[in-house]
Write an enzyme that holds these catalytic residues in place. Structure first.
Site, PDB file in Angstrom:
ATOM      1  N   CYS A 177       0.880  -1.171   0.000  1.00  4.57           N
ATOM      2  CA  CYS A 177       0.000   0.000   0.000  1.00  4.57           C
ATOM      3  C   CYS A 177       0.920   1.224   0.000  1.00  4.57           C
ATOM      4  O   CYS A 177       1.789   1.328  -0.852  1.00  4.57           O
ATOM      5  CB  CYS A 177      -0.973  -0.035   1.179  1.00  4.57           C
ATOM      6  SG  CYS A 177      -0.194  -0.185   2.803  1.00  4.57           S
ATOM      7  N   ARG A 235      -2.110  -1.035   5.526  1.00  2.78           N
ATOM      8  CA  ARG A 235      -3.322  -1.585   4.897  1.00  2.78           C
ATOM      9  C   ARG A 235      -3.032  -2.933   4.230  1.00  2.78           C
ATOM     10  O   ARG A 235      -3.817  -3.879   4.336  1.00  2.78           O
ATOM     11  CB  ARG A 235      -3.870  -0.581   3.876  1.00  2.78           C
ATOM     12  CG  ARG A 235      -4.385   0.708   4.477  1.00  2.78           C
ATOM     13  CD  ARG A 235      -4.744   1.749   3.424  1.00  2.78           C
ATOM     14  NE  ARG A 235      -3.574   2.423   2.877  1.00  2.78           N
ATOM     15  CZ  ARG A 235      -3.621   3.366   1.941  1.00  2.78           C
ATOM     16  NH1 ARG A 235      -4.803   3.734   1.424  1.00  2.78           N
ATOM     17  NH2 ARG A 235      -2.532   3.954   1.495  1.00  2.78           N
TER      18      ARG A 235
END
Length: 271
Positions: free
Chosen positions: A228, A233
């Site tokens: 990410c 994430r």
């Protein structure tokens, strides 16, 4: 042995187990209000170096050894991780454990939201860890990947890049680096897609997630590399792939912060 994807009711039956270390990566204010009894709070910032230009890099072995010693980790400890955001920071902790070769871990499905929704017992008293003596003695190269590896292999037929950022970041409309866009050939599947917002952020049906990933070309026959902006994430994406049984899945800690700020990296934008 607890499963990788652990339901609240199952964890509730094991709260008194020896060698169980429950780690809460929620915001401090939420931990103070209510957490799983016996859970130790961990500041997620300790899982990344925080250094620019790529703050998501994994800390050095001595730093990780100190952290896990302070948390009371031993070779026999089974770690259960959860958070208040659907699995990002919990995933980052489990990815870090995997990277240093500690394989005994589970993710509490839905985190604190699912735990509370089921009416499981909670505590508001802070749990202090019993410090242990944990030495990090090497890394599993099949968990991590660095920029040099990606530059050499991102075009391989046998490899697929899973970009977990937002659609705007992937398309190059928003950028948190000098360059905007994505690594050429990367496939987009935002990190929150597997979460069921109607079911306290538990994972949606695994077969549905699997079909959506495969429709995007993120298939279990390939080496899957998740990234990410800072591998927060995408640590959850890594965890989802693990839960789905993908045999070769790795995380790129440098992520877009490193790739998008480097002068020699190729970048693509969506049409």
């Amino acid at each position: 042995m607890l499963p990788l994807l652990l339901e609240p009711a199952e964890l509730a039956n094991h709260l008194d187990d020896d060698n169980l270390l429950i780690i809460d990566l929620s915001k401090p204010a939420i931990y103070v209000q209510a957490h799983v009894p016996g859970a130790i709070h961990l500041d997620f910032k300790r899982l990344q170096t925080g250094a620019q230009p790529a703050p998501g890099m994994i800390p050095d072995d001595d730093t990780l050894g100190d952290l896990f010693t302070a948390l009371g980790l031993t070779e026999d400890t089974h770690v259960v991780a959860y958070d208040d955001e659907g699995g990002g920071w919990a995933g980052r902790l489990l990815w870090t454990l995997d990277a240093i070769g500690h394989r005994k871990y589970s993710y509490l499905n839905g985190g604190i939201h699912a735990w509370l929704a089921e009416g499981q017992p909670t505590s508001s008293e802070s749990t202090e860890p019993r410090p242990g003596d944990y030495e990090v003695s090497g890394h599993d190269p099949l968990t991590e990947v660095d920029m040099d590896y990606l530059l050499a292999h991102y075009q391989d037929d046998d490899l697929v890049l899973w970009d977990s950022r937002s659609e705007e970041e992937f398309a190059g409309v928003r950028a948190f680096a000098q360059k905007a866009g994505h690594i050429p050939g990367a496939r987009h599947y935002e990190w929150t897609e597997p979460m069921d917002k109607q079911n306290n952020l538990r994972l949606r049906p695994l077969d549905d997630i699997r079909q959506e990933l495969e429709a995007r070309g993120i298939t279990p026959d390939k080496e899957v590399i998740c990234h990410c902006q800072s591998h927060h994430r995408s640590s959850f994406s890594w965890l989802v792939a693990k839960i789905l049984g993908y045999p070769r899945v790795r995380g790129y800690a440098g992520s877009w912060a490193e790739w998008g700020n480097h002068p020699d990296t190729p970048v693509e934008k969506s049409e």
